[in-house]
Design a protein around this motif. Sequence first.
Motif, PDB file in Angstrom:
ATOM      1  N   TYR A  12      44.005  37.018  32.035  1.00  0.00           N
ATOM      2  CA  TYR A  12      44.567  36.794  33.373  1.00  0.00           C
ATOM      3  C   TYR A  12      45.405  35.512  33.399  1.00  0.00           C
ATOM      4  O   TYR A  12      46.547  35.511  33.865  1.00  0.00           O
ATOM      5  CB  TYR A  12      43.424  36.716  34.386  1.00  0.00           C
ATOM      6  CG  TYR A  12      43.876  36.519  35.810  1.00  0.00           C
ATOM      7  CD1 TYR A  12      44.305  37.594  36.570  1.00  0.00           C
ATOM      8  CD2 TYR A  12      43.852  35.261  36.396  1.00  0.00           C
ATOM      9  CE1 TYR A  12      44.715  37.425  37.890  1.00  0.00           C
ATOM     10  CE2 TYR A  12      44.256  35.077  37.707  1.00  0.00           C
ATOM     11  CZ  TYR A  12      44.687  36.167  38.443  1.00  0.00           C
ATOM     12  OH  TYR A  12      45.098  35.987  39.749  1.00  0.00           O
ATOM     13  N   ASP A  17      49.117  41.818  30.923  1.00  0.00           N
ATOM     14  CA  ASP A  17      49.055  42.974  31.825  1.00  0.00           C
ATOM     15  C   ASP A  17      48.110  44.010  31.216  1.00  0.00           C
ATOM     16  O   ASP A  17      48.506  44.775  30.336  1.00  0.00           O
ATOM     17  CB  ASP A  17      50.456  43.549  32.024  1.00  0.00           C
ATOM     18  CG  ASP A  17      50.490  44.649  33.068  1.00  0.00           C
ATOM     19  OD1 ASP A  17      49.590  44.682  33.929  1.00  0.00           O
ATOM     20  OD2 ASP A  17      51.420  45.481  33.012  1.00  0.00           O
ATOM     21  N   GLU A  22      44.622  43.723  36.015  1.00  0.00           N
ATOM     22  CA  GLU A  22      45.084  44.380  37.249  1.00  0.00           C
ATOM     23  C   GLU A  22      43.926  44.579  38.212  1.00  0.00           C
ATOM     24  O   GLU A  22      44.061  44.358  39.420  1.00  0.00           O
ATOM     25  CB  GLU A  22      45.761  45.706  36.931  1.00  0.00           C
ATOM     26  CG  GLU A  22      47.125  45.544  36.292  1.00  0.00           C
ATOM     27  CD  GLU A  22      47.799  46.866  35.989  1.00  0.00           C
ATOM     28  OE1 GLU A  22      47.477  47.879  36.648  1.00  0.00           O
ATOM     29  OE2 GLU A  22      48.655  46.885  35.088  1.00  0.00           O
ATOM     30  N   ASP A  25      43.090  41.260  39.734  1.00  0.00           N
ATOM     31  CA  ASP A  25      44.079  40.950  40.773  1.00  0.00           C
ATOM     32  C   ASP A  25      43.741  41.640  42.093  1.00  0.00           C
ATOM     33  O   ASP A  25      43.843  41.038  43.162  1.00  0.00           O
ATOM     34  CB  ASP A  25      45.468  41.392  40.314  1.00  0.00           C
ATOM     35  CG  ASP A  25      46.451  40.257  40.205  1.00  0.00           C
ATOM     36  OD1 ASP A  25      46.107  39.124  40.604  1.00  0.00           O
ATOM     37  OD2 ASP A  25      47.558  40.500  39.720  1.00  0.00           O
TER      38      ASP A  25
END
Length: 128
Positions: A12, A17, A22, A25
């Motif tokens: 992170y 990615d 994700e 996030d």
Amino acid sequence: MILVDSSVWIDYFRGADTAETEALDLLLGREPLAVGDLILTEVLQGFNTAREFESAWGLLTSLTVIEIGGLEVAARYLRTLRRRGVTVRKTIDCLIATRCIADGHHLLHSDRDFDPFVHLGLRVASVS
């Protein structure tokens, strides 16, 4: 509660990615997240500048910080897995898995070393 492992935090903060970053996030600010004291140490040792360190410190310590060691005996899980022919490479991963199992936390991770612990009751946070 979802405990986020250093394998996800490191990706992170590096801007990687992945499905796990994700998911992180999406979870930040929406779900109760935790970081373990040992995980905090693993992540923070990787920052080169005071500014990056302080920024990460602020984010990580805004979450619930959980003591990983505790009184649960991770060695029991290590012995159980060894009898099943599984060698756990990192003691700290066993401590993290043990804390999650004992307290009923889900674990968000991207480290295959946690996979054997699912058979012992480790609940993994969904990344889909």
